[in-house]
Design an enzyme around this catalytic site. Structure first.
Site, PDB file in Angstrom:
ATOM      1  N   ASP A  38     -18.046  67.239   3.893  1.00 27.07           N
ATOM      2  CA  ASP A  38     -17.958  68.572   3.298  1.00 27.07           C
ATOM      3  C   ASP A  38     -19.114  69.467   3.729  1.00 27.07           C
ATOM      4  O   ASP A  38     -19.403  70.472   3.081  1.00 27.07           O
ATOM      5  CB  ASP A  38     -17.951  68.461   1.768  1.00 27.07           C
ATOM      6  CG  ASP A  38     -16.546  68.575   1.190  1.00 27.07           C
ATOM      7  OD1 ASP A  38     -15.595  68.659   1.978  1.00 27.07           O
ATOM      8  OD2 ASP A  38     -16.407  68.580  -0.047  1.00 27.07           O
TER       9      ASP A  38
ATOM     10  N   ASP B  61     -21.273  56.423  -1.384  1.00 26.58           N
ATOM     11  CA  ASP B  61     -21.947  57.691  -1.101  1.00 26.58           C
ATOM     12  C   ASP B  61     -22.711  57.589   0.216  1.00 26.58           C
ATOM     13  O   ASP B  61     -22.924  56.493   0.745  1.00 26.58           O
ATOM     14  CB  ASP B  61     -22.898  58.048  -2.242  1.00 26.58           C
ATOM     15  CG  ASP B  61     -22.152  58.634  -3.447  1.00 26.58           C
ATOM     16  OD1 ASP B  61     -20.947  58.906  -3.315  1.00 26.58           O
ATOM     17  OD2 ASP B  61     -22.776  58.791  -4.513  1.00 26.58           O
TER      18      ASP B  61
ATOM     19  N   ASP C 239     -25.727  57.734   1.152  1.00 25.71           N
ATOM     20  CA  ASP C 239     -26.977  56.979   1.287  1.00 25.71           C
ATOM     21  C   ASP C 239     -26.810  55.500   0.942  1.00 25.71           C
ATOM     22  O   ASP C 239     -27.804  54.773   0.856  1.00 25.71           O
ATOM     23  CB  ASP C 239     -28.060  57.588   0.394  1.00 25.71           C
ATOM     24  CG  ASP C 239     -27.678  57.584  -1.075  1.00 25.71           C
ATOM     25  OD1 ASP C 239     -26.513  57.924  -1.376  1.00 25.71           O
ATOM     26  OD2 ASP C 239     -28.523  57.253  -1.921  1.00 25.71           O
TER      27      ASP C 239
ATOM     28  N   ASP D 150     -16.570  60.612 -11.637  1.00 24.09           N
ATOM     29  CA  ASP D 150     -16.527  59.153 -11.725  1.00 24.09           C
ATOM     30  C   ASP D 150     -16.311  58.687 -13.161  1.00 24.09           C
ATOM     31  O   ASP D 150     -15.505  57.792 -13.423  1.00 24.09           O
ATOM     32  CB  ASP D 150     -17.812  58.554 -11.151  1.00 24.09           C
ATOM     33  CG  ASP D 150     -19.059  59.285 -11.613  1.00 24.09           C
ATOM     34  OD1 ASP D 150     -18.962  60.143 -12.520  1.00 24.09           O
ATOM     35  OD2 ASP D 150     -20.147  59.002 -11.069  1.00 24.09           O
TER      36      ASP D 150
END
Length: 690
Positions: free
Chosen positions: A271, A330, A332, A424
């Site tokens: 994104d 994610d 990281d 989430d």
């Protein structure tokens, strides 16, 4: 005169304690002594007739002198280190004040300007009133206006009469309201402390009984065919947005998952609105595609719905119907190669299971004081909260990453929704209401990063504490109408949302930042010592048990949690009343802590032969990105946080007032809590940008 007896001297008689050799080594090379002999080494010092020692007493005195010198040298070294740290801290604070950059000038502010200004105005007003009351109390103390209850009934004149009127008004009208609010917060504090204690007992029971989730039908390894067994189709998604510091390591880790290549597909959901970042990520995906990895790149032009919109868009692809499970990481996060082999088998022959969640581990937990304190919090969250809820309730909040979902469970629950900033938690609650069960694997870890700057951590916490309140308002009617067991409804409403998401930040801020200072100026309203000191210390001790090596940080942890209650309380109010800042998503800044060696270890052998042309990761690209990150670092600044500074002045003012009434525990708590707010307000706790 009889010889000196005791620890250093000998005992009287032939059974005398003669002493032992002492070796003293000084840390400073200019002060060194290799050995000091004992009286045993000098037989000539002992008289043959009486057996009395001549030089024993002087040599024992020499031993004591050198030991004291050694301790004095070490104490001087400690004082020098503390002085150096204090000078450095003072210099950083001076530069911060001279720069004059405040949280209101940040490029992206995680709070509504209206809410921020009103909240700050309230704190400033409270501070001004406290300073006026302190001035009154100091004047009364210096003039000896020590008016007792009996003295208040007697006529007084002048300023003393005004002071007497204030005391009567305070006792009759102000103190009852403060005492009522104090008692209410203490009750909430005790309820929340009991909940935490019960969770810790549940965790202790799990460890005592060695309870561990196990697959119903474990896959048996086949030495002849490693790919034989349970290997369903798995879709792996990596949502990211302008995260050029970490994209290479996450893509490399996912592409190296130990799973049949034909049975999993990687979606890189980018994104990013930065063209350079888009190009870098697209090139990285193309390199892995050339090496045979099944990986695709997706980019949305319109970033609607933030992460939830990104995941929703990816699930609309036509090929998703061929997959049974989806793993989410994610940008990281770096899963170990055996991640899927340790999580997916739990779904086999367990049709009610909707989610398998792994815990997080952290590459930078020792980077600074801020990351160490975050590590304590998150260790308790995974070790106690997630594990206990998973074992006893089969429900917990999805952490948004490092988890594997059954795609049918996502679809049955309505899919990803963009209505809150905690997508989430939203999907987890809806799946629970539809009867799906969750498993938490405490022994499966996924490596990630902690925010290293206070600004990034503050924005993250604002999102994490405003989102649940948005969700609570939206989900409450569905929870009440849902056809699940009553105790599950009660757990969701009273424990999951109200107690842990609303009451905790409310009483933390109100009790320790508002009521405690007020009781110093209105002593008729009392706050017991055990509320100020003993129970918080016990709760901090329970929080730190899952990470015992962090025990030296127990006091900074207690003070910092109270300091963060300002941000959490503000976020909770924003989410509960649907204020503007509650719907703002700010991507947590990453630093990319994995080293070049880590990246090389993730690359296949074929890629290492051609590092300059087709390496994955390309080390030339890594160098360029490191240079770009250094340029970006120049744009970052440490800032002054006005609310925290105002509260530090308020607490230090209350500490000064407590000296007049000689309240020892209250004084020390207010003093150190005020210093904690001061350090955070000057942004001295996290990453320091020079």
């Amino acid at each position: 005169m009889a010889p000196w007896s005791g620890l250093w001297g000998g005992k009287a008689g032939g059974d005398a304690y003669r002493g032992t050799p002492v070796v003293v080594k000084m840390e400073n090379p200019n002060w060194s002594i290799s050995e000091i002999s004992s009286p045993e080494d000098d037989d000539e010092d002992i008289l043959a007739a009486g057996g009395r020692r001549k030089g024993g007493r002087s040599k024992n005195a020499k031993q004591i002198r050198w030991v004291l010198l050694l301790k004095a040298h070490r104490a001087a070294g400690c004082l020098a280190s503390l002085a150096s740290a204090a000078v450095a801290l003072g210099g950083a604070a001076r530069r911060r004040v001279a720069a004059g950059r405040t949280d209101a000038e940040a490029g992206v502010v995680a709070e509504s300007p209206v809410v921020r200004s009103r909240f700050y105005a309230f704190i400033k007003g409270f501070l001004v009133v406290s300073l006026l009351l302190l001035a009154v109390e100091v004047a009364a103390y210096l003039n000896g206006w020590d008016l007792t209850d009996s003295a208040l009934a007697l006529p007084v004149i002048g300023l003393e009469s005004l002071y007497a009127s204030w005391l009567r008004f305070r006792a009759a009208y102000v103190a009852p309201g403060i005492q009522f609010l104090t008692d209410a917060c203490v009750v909430l504090f005790l309820i929340q402390s009991a909940d935490r204690l019960i969770q810790c007992l549940g965790c202790f029971y799990i460890h005592l009984k060695r309870i561990k989730p196990k697959p119903k039908s474990p896959a048996l390894p086949d030495a002849e065919d490693p790919d034989a067994g349970y290997h369903p189709m798995v879709l792996v998604q990596i949502p990211m947005c302008n995260e050029k510091e970490v994209y290479q390591q996450s893509i490399a880790a996912v592409c190296n998952l130990d799973w049949p290549k034909s049975n999993f597909l990687v979606q890189v959901l980018d994104d990013s609105d930065d063209p350079l970042t888009q190009t870098l990520i697209r090139e990285e995906v193309a390199k892995w595609q050339q090496q045979g990895a099944r990986i695709v790149y997706r980019h949305r032009v319109l970033r609607d719905g933030y992460k939830a919109g990104n995941l929703k868009s990816a699930m609309s692809c036509s090929y998703v119907k061929d997959y049974e499970f989806v793993a989410i990481f994610d940008a990281d996060f770096q899963p170990n190669p055996d991640f899927l082999k340790r999580t997916v088998p739990h779904f086999k022959d367990n049709d009610e299971l909707g989610l398998v969640q792994a815990r997080w581990s952290f590459v930078n937990r020792d980077e600074n004081l801020l990351t160490r304190l975050q590590y304590i919090n998150l260790c308790f969250h995974f070790e106690v909260e997630q594990q206990v809820n998973g074992v006893f309730l089969n429900f917990f909040g999805f952490n948004g990453t490092a988890g594997v979902w059954r795609i049918k469970a996502l679809e049955d629950s309505g899919g990803w929704m963009e209505r809150t900033t905690v997508e989430d938690m939203d999907i987890a609650v809806r799946a629970h209401l539809h009867g799906w069960k969750f498993i938490f694997l405490n022994d499966v870890e996924c490596q990630c990063e902690l925010p290293e700057s206070y600004e990034a951590y503050r924005k993250q916490q604002h999102r994490w504490h405003s989102g649940p309140m948005q969700l609570f308002r939206l989900c409450l009617p569905d929870i009440i109408k849902c056809k699940i067991a009553f105790w599950k409804k009660a757990n969701l409403i009273f424990l999951f949302f109200l107690l842990r998401k609303l009451i905790l930040p409310f009483y933390s801020f109100t009790l320790f930042c508002i009521i405690l200072p007020m009781t110093m100026f209105v002593p008729e309203a009392e706050l017991p010592d055990w509320v100020v000191c003993y129970i918080p210390a016990l709760m901090s001790l329970l929080n730190i048990l899952p990470s015992p090596k962090s025990f030296p940080f127990i006091i900074p942890y207690l003070l910092f949690e109270n300091t963060m209650s300002v941000t959490k309380f503000n976020a909770m109010i924003s989410g509960l009343f649907q204020l503007g800042s509650a719907y703002e998503w700010v991507v947590t800044k990453k630093s990319g802590r994995s080293s070049e060696g880590d990246l090389i270890s993730l690359a296949p052998p074929k890629l290492l032969k051609h590092q300059k042309t087709g390496s994955a990761p390309n080390l030339d690209t890594v160098a360029k990105e490191q240079l770009a990150s250094k340029k970006d670092a120049k744009k970052k600044h440490n800032r002054i946080y006005k609310k925290e500074l105002a509260l530090s002045m308020l607490l230090l003012t209350a500490a000064a007032r407590s000296l007049l009434s000689k309240q020892g525990i209250h004084f020390y708590f207010l003093l150190f809590q005020g210093i904690s707010f001061l350090l955070v307000g000057l942004d001295l706790i996290g990453e320091q940008v020079e």
